[in-house]
Design a protein around this motif. Sequence first.
Motif, PDB file in Angstrom:
ATOM      1  N   ASP A  41       0.814  -1.218   0.000  1.00 29.80           N
ATOM      2  CA  ASP A  41       0.000   0.000   0.000  1.00 29.80           C
ATOM      3  C   ASP A  41       0.852   1.276   0.000  1.00 29.80           C
ATOM      4  OD1 ASP A  41      -2.318  -1.465   0.009  1.00 29.80           O
ATOM      5  OD2 ASP A  41      -2.465  -1.525   2.202  1.00 29.80           O
ATOM      6  N   ARG A  42       1.978   1.241   0.722  1.00 32.86           N
ATOM      7  CA  ARG A  42       2.787   2.457   0.818  1.00 32.86           C
ATOM      8  C   ARG A  42       4.260   2.074   0.901  1.00 32.86           C
ATOM      9  NH1 ARG A  42       1.494   7.547   3.172  1.00 32.86           N
ATOM     10  NH2 ARG A  42      -0.241   6.647   4.316  1.00 32.86           N
ATOM     11  N   VAL A  43       5.070   2.727   0.094  1.00 39.07           N
ATOM     12  CA  VAL A  43       6.522   2.530   0.180  1.00 39.07           C
ATOM     13  C   VAL A  43       7.160   3.908   0.325  1.00 39.07           C
ATOM     14  CG1 VAL A  43       8.594   1.675  -0.972  1.00 39.07           C
ATOM     15  CG2 VAL A  43       6.426   0.450  -1.249  1.00 39.07           C
ATOM     16  N   MET A  44       8.048   4.067   1.335  1.00 39.78           N
ATOM     17  CA  MET A  44       8.680   5.372   1.592  1.00 39.78           C
ATOM     18  C   MET A  44      10.183   5.214   1.678  1.00 39.78           C
ATOM     19  SD  MET A  44       6.278   6.619   4.735  1.00 39.78           S
ATOM     20  CE  MET A  44       6.435   5.045   5.532  1.00 39.78           C
ATOM     21  N   VAL A  45      10.904   6.250   1.249  1.00 43.79           N
ATOM     22  CA  VAL A  45      12.320   6.349   1.598  1.00 43.79           C
ATOM     23  C   VAL A  45      12.410   7.309   2.772  1.00 43.79           C
ATOM     24  CG1 VAL A  45      14.614   7.106   0.913  1.00 43.79           C
ATOM     25  CG2 VAL A  45      13.216   5.793  -0.682  1.00 43.79           C
ATOM     26  N   GLY A  84      -1.943   2.288  12.029  1.00 53.83           N
ATOM     27  CA  GLY A  84      -2.900   1.558  11.201  1.00 53.83           C
ATOM     28  C   GLY A  84      -2.220   0.637  10.210  1.00 53.83           C
ATOM     29  N   VAL A  85      -0.989   0.263  10.501  1.00 58.12           N
ATOM     30  CA  VAL A  85      -0.233  -0.585   9.580  1.00 58.12           C
ATOM     31  C   VAL A  85      -0.272  -2.026  10.086  1.00 58.12           C
ATOM     32  CG1 VAL A  85       2.063  -1.055   8.652  1.00 58.12           C
ATOM     33  CG2 VAL A  85       1.251   1.304   8.850  1.00 58.12           C
ATOM     34  N   ALA A  86      -0.611  -2.969   9.179  1.00 55.96           N
ATOM     35  CA  ALA A  86      -0.732  -4.375   9.597  1.00 55.96           C
ATOM     36  C   ALA A  86       0.505  -5.178   9.208  1.00 55.96           C
ATOM     37  CB  ALA A  86      -1.978  -4.991   8.972  1.00 55.96           C
ATOM     38  N   ALA A  87       1.207  -4.769   8.161  1.00 50.22           N
ATOM     39  CA  ALA A  87       2.374  -5.524   7.712  1.00 50.22           C
ATOM     40  C   ALA A  87       3.444  -4.540   7.274  1.00 50.22           C
ATOM     41  CB  ALA A  87       2.001  -6.430   6.548  1.00 50.22           C
ATOM     42  N   LEU A  98      16.201   4.292   5.409  1.00 50.72           N
ATOM     43  CA  LEU A  98      15.470   3.035   5.292  1.00 50.72           C
ATOM     44  C   LEU A  98      14.462   3.161   4.161  1.00 50.72           C
ATOM     45  CD1 LEU A  98      14.592   2.525   9.079  1.00 50.72           C
ATOM     46  CD2 LEU A  98      16.381   1.319   7.805  1.00 50.72           C
ATOM     47  N   ILE A  99      14.116   1.988   3.585  1.00 49.98           N
ATOM     48  CA  ILE A  99      12.946   1.959   2.712  1.00 49.98           C
ATOM     49  C   ILE A  99      11.861   1.255   3.528  1.00 49.98           C
ATOM     50  CG2 ILE A  99      11.958   1.164   0.542  1.00 49.98           C
ATOM     51  CD1 ILE A  99      14.876   1.097  -0.536  1.00 49.98           C
ATOM     52  N   ALA A 100      10.851   1.994   3.902  1.00 54.71           N
ATOM     53  CA  ALA A 100       9.795   1.453   4.761  1.00 54.71           C
ATOM     54  C   ALA A 100       8.580   1.140   3.896  1.00 54.71           C
ATOM     55  CB  ALA A 100       9.436   2.461   5.847  1.00 54.71           C
ATOM     56  N   CYS A 101       8.182  -0.166   3.892  1.00 55.78           N
ATOM     57  CA  CYS A 101       7.026  -0.581   3.102  1.00 55.78           C
ATOM     58  C   CYS A 101       5.907  -0.961   4.069  1.00 55.78           C
ATOM     59  CB  CYS A 101       7.370  -1.784   2.231  1.00 55.78           C
ATOM     60  SG  CYS A 101       8.927  -1.619   1.329  1.00 55.78           S
ATOM     61  N   HIS A 102       4.750  -0.385   3.880  1.00 55.93           N
ATOM     62  CA  HIS A 102       3.607  -0.653   4.766  1.00 55.93           C
ATOM     63  C   HIS A 102       2.449  -1.260   3.975  1.00 55.93           C
ATOM     64  CE1 HIS A 102       4.926   2.731   7.795  1.00 55.93           C
ATOM     65  NE2 HIS A 102       5.695   1.646   7.847  1.00 55.93           N
ATOM     66  N   HIS A 103       1.730  -2.138   4.665  1.00 57.12           N
ATOM     67  CA  HIS A 103       0.503  -2.672   4.080  1.00 57.12           C
ATOM     68  C   HIS A 103      -0.566  -2.612   5.155  1.00 57.12           C
ATOM     69  CE1 HIS A 103      -1.102  -4.361   0.474  1.00 57.12           C
ATOM     70  NE2 HIS A 103      -1.645  -5.417   1.089  1.00 57.12           N
ATOM     71  N   LEU A 104      -1.767  -2.289   4.761  1.00 50.85           N
ATOM     72  CA  LEU A 104      -2.799  -2.075   5.774  1.00 50.85           C
ATOM     73  C   LEU A 104      -3.452  -3.381   6.233  1.00 50.85           C
ATOM     74  CD1 LEU A 104      -4.453   1.256   4.613  1.00 50.85           C
ATOM     75  CD2 LEU A 104      -2.356   0.838   5.881  1.00 50.85           C
ATOM     76  N   SER A 148       5.680   6.316  -2.484  1.00 56.60           N
ATOM     77  CA  SER A 148       4.739   5.833  -3.487  1.00 56.60           C
ATOM     78  C   SER A 148       3.641   5.138  -2.690  1.00 56.60           C
ATOM     79  CB  SER A 148       5.433   4.848  -4.427  1.00 56.60           C
ATOM     80  OG  SER A 148       4.484   4.268  -5.291  1.00 56.60           O
ATOM     81  N   LYS A 149       2.376   5.451  -2.975  1.00 56.25           N
ATOM     82  CA  LYS A 149       1.313   4.959  -2.085  1.00 56.25           C
ATOM     83  C   LYS A 149       0.024   4.746  -2.855  1.00 56.25           C
ATOM     84  CE  LYS A 149      -0.382   9.520  -1.086  1.00 56.25           C
ATOM     85  NZ  LYS A 149      -1.634   9.272  -1.805  1.00 56.25           N
ATOM     86  N   ARG A 150      -0.860   4.003  -2.194  1.00 54.65           N
ATOM     87  CA  ARG A 150      -2.193   3.839  -2.737  1.00 54.65           C
ATOM     88  C   ARG A 150      -2.844   5.216  -2.788  1.00 54.65           C
ATOM     89  NH1 ARG A 150      -5.229  -0.295   0.870  1.00 54.65           N
ATOM     90  NH2 ARG A 150      -6.496   1.528   1.335  1.00 54.65           N
TER      91      ARG A 150
END
Lengths: 774, 146
Positions: free
Chosen positions: A179-183, A276-279, A294-300, A198-200
Amino acid sequence: MTTPSIEPPPPWAGGAYSIKRHGVSLTNCDSEPVQMPGCIQAHGALLVLRMSDLVILQVSENARAFLGAAPEALLGKSIGDVVSADGARRLRDFLGTEPIDRNPIYVFTQPIADAAVPLDFFVHTIEGVVLLECEPASRDTPDYYALVKKSVARMQAAPTVAEFCRAATAEIRGLTGLDRVMVYRFHADFHGEVVGESKRDDLEPWLGFHYPAEDIPQPAREIFKKIWGRPLPNAAGPLVEMVPLTHPDTGRPVTMTHCALRGASAMYTEYLQNMGVAASLTLSILCDGELWGLIACHHLTPTHFPYQVRAACEFMAQVVSLQLRGAEQREALAYRLRMEEIHNRLIAQAALDAGLSSLTTASPNLLAAMDAKGAAVFHSDRWWRVGETPADGQLDELKDWLAQRPEFRSATRPAYVTDALARDFPGGAALAEVASGVLAVPLSRRNGNVVLWFRPETFQTVKWAGDPTAKPMVPGPHGSRLTPRKSFELFTESVRQRSLPWEPVEIEAALRLRLLILELVVSRNEQLTEMNADLTRSNEELDAFAYVASHDLKEPLRGISKYAHLLLEDAAMAEGVNRQRVDGLMRLTRRMDSQLDSLLHFSRVGRATLQFQSVDLNEVLAEALEIVAARRQEIPTEITIPRSLPTVTCDRMRAREIFMNLLANALKYNDKPRREIEIGCMPVEGEKAPAAGASPVLYVRDNGIGIEPRHFDLVFKMFKRLHGRDEFGGGSGAGLSIVQKLVEQHRGSVWVESAPGAGSTFYFTLTADRSENP
Amino acid sequence: MTSEQSRFLLVVEDSDEDFETVLDAARRTGLKHEIRRAATGDDFLRLLGDWECGRLPKPALVLLDLNTPGTDGRDALRIIRQNERLRTLPLVILSTSANPRDVEFCYAAGANAYHTKPVDYPAHLQMLHEIFDYWLHRVTLPPSSR
C-alpha cells in the motif's frame, strides 16, 4: 532517557528474555535485547542445529504445524529425520561450500511430512550454531530478475536524490504491490524525514514528514546496519517461543539478528498498529558503512512476503545504496554548478559596477544561488540585505562576534558554519526564527566586511508526523508509553533554534565566492595603486614644471630687463617712439616677473601640508588688515566688522592669505568716492540657523565696481583678469585662484555674489573640522 | 680694507647676462678686485682646486648661483663646506628662487648669505652694489693667507 543507576532491573534478569513473556512490560526501548527476542513470527518455523552433527538443539514451539512433530519429539534428533537423509546431505554440502555465516541463503524447497504446501528452507550460521528457517513456499512467482533489471534502469535515470528516491519507492511498490513505500532519510541527529513516497491513491501522503529519532531507536538502527531486509508480514500476529528458550549446552539465547522470522518488539508492533499498519517490510540503505536511511514498506492488511519478493527487494535496497551516493554527487554537482554560475555572474556584474551592491540587488542575487532564506553583505560601511535576515543592529552584533571566532581566522578555509546559532552566539536565541542557521565568510578583517547566509528554525518549516494539534494519537493497548505523540513532545524540545544543516557543497561555494570577491578587490586595489602612482608622478612633474617655469624663465627675463635699461641709457634711444617701446618692454618684463612669482606661489600652495589648529579668525583678520594697510593709506577705505568672527579649525597662514587676497581685491577694484569694506560671518541673527556641524560662512563685501554674473566663474581662473593690465593697479590675476586653492585645501568652497556697479561679496567656508562632524 | 686682504672675487654664474651685470656693478662702484668667473659648478670646483695647489690666490668672496649646469650650486656648496680649508670661505648665494626650502637648505649647508636676484635691472645692480659694499668693505673677512 533514564540513567542506568535509577533503572529497575529488567524483568528477565536472571533468566532468558522472551517478547512473549516480558515484551509488554518494557518502559525503555533502548534496553530491549531486540537481537535475541526468544520468539519468532508464527508464519514459519526455526530450527537451531549443532554445527558438528546437525542435531536439533532448539525448535520453535509451532513445530507441529510446519514439521509435523511436536518440539519435544524433535529435540535431540538429527536434521535428517526432518528433511530426509538426502536433505541433510545437501544441507551439509551447503555448509561446506557457501558463505553462510550471518548470511541467510535459500537451500531448497521440500515437502515435509504430510503438509499440503512444501516449505522453503533458509540457512545461516551464527555463534557456532546453524539456524534453519522454513516457511511455506510461494507458488507462481513472476520473473523477479527481469522486473528488477527494468527497475534499476529506470532509477538510474533520476537526476536528483529526491527523484531517485521517488523512483525507488515506485519500483519497490510495483514489485511488492504494497500500500505504501517510503524512503526515510536519517538526519545527522538521527531524526528521520520521508524523502520519497509511493502509495495507494486513497492514503494520506506522508512525504516531507519528519519523525523523531526515538521512533527508530539505536538498537534497531544497529540491526539495520547488519541486514538488508526486515519482513513483518503480520504485525499483530502471534509470537512463538523457542523450545527450549536457550541453548541446552551453553544456556545462551539464540542471536536472531539475521533471521527473517525474528520476532518483533512489542514496541514496534504497537507503533505500527497506532499508525494503522498491519504488515511492514523494512529495507536498509547503507552509504559508506553508515545507515543513510530506510525503505519502509507498509501494508494495511496482513500479507505474505515470499522469499523471491524479499530477495528482489533486498537486491533493490543494495542497488539504491550503491546508486544513492552517485545520485547525491550528481545533485551536488548540479547544485554547485548552479551556484558557481550565479556567483560568476554576480562577480562579473560587481566588476562592471565597481561595487558589491549587485550581490544583493541584482537578479538573480546571492539568494538565488544558495538554498537559504536570507543573505546579508557588509561592505562600504553598511549592510546590504536580501530575503529574511536579522535587522542591521543585530547584524552588527553578529559581525563583531564573528570577528572574534577562531573559524574566521583560518588561513585556508575561513568560514563560520552552524545550524544552531543560539548554541554559540549569546544573542542567537532572539535571531532563531530567521537565523538559526548561519553560513558566514569574511571578506576583510580590517573593515569587518562579511557575507552571511541565513536559514530559519527548522521547527517552523517541518511537517511533524503525529502533530498533536492535527490528530491526537490513540493510546496503544498497553497505554500511551510509546506513541508518536509522546515522542513528538520530546523531539520538539531538542530541535528548537536549529535549522537544516549546511551541505559541504554550499560551504565550498561560499568559500569560492569569497575568493572571487577578494580577487576582484585585489585587482581593483592594484588599479587604484597604479592610478595613485600615476597621479603622484604627474603631480611631481607639475611641480617640476612650475619650478622650471618660475625660476628658469626668470633668467632670460632678467637679461631682457637689463638690455632694455641699457638701451634707455643710450642717449639716442631716450627720445620719442623708441623710448615708448623700450618702456613697454620693461613694463612687460615686470608683468611677466609678477606672473612667474604668482605661478611659483600657486604651485607652492598646493605642495605644502596644512597645519590644522584652532584659529581665532579675528586675530587672522587683524593681521591681514595690517599687511594691506599700506594700500589702505593710499586709498582711504572704511572697514566695518559688524560682529566678531568665530574660532575655527584651519591652517592659520592660509586663512590669513585668503583674507589678504580678498581684502586686496576689495581695496583695488573700487572707483567710488566713499569706499567701504565689510567683513563678517553668516548667518546673522534672524536668519535660518545652519545645520549642526556646518561650517560658518565668512564673507568680504565691498561697494566697488562689481562683476557681471557671466564672469563669476572666470574670476577664479589663473591669470584671468577682467580689466586692462594697468587698470586698478594691475596685478597678475592669480589672487582669486590662490584663494580658491586655499579654500579647497580646507575642503571648503568659495563663491561670489555681485552686480556691476553695486559691489561684490566673496563668501567662503573653511570646513576643516568636517571629519569630526561628517 | 687692509693689504692682507684678497683682491680676488670668484663668481659662479652660468648666465652671461647675469655675469656681465656683476661686472657692470663692480665697474659702477669702482671695485678694484679681480673678478674670475666659473660658468659651471665643475669649473668652480676646479678653480678651488687650483687655489689649493697655490696656482690661484684665495678669493675674498664667492658669489654662487644655485642653478648652475653640471654640478649644481647646492652640491658645490655642500662639497665646499665639507672641506676643512674651504670651510671659512665667505660664500654668498645668488638665486632666482625665493623658495623657503632653498633658503633653508643653503643656510643649513653653511652659506653666509642668501639673495634673490631681481628681474629688474636697476634693482639687480643695486643689490650687487650692496653686497660688494657689505662684504668687501664693511665686514671683517677671515685672513686670506693659507
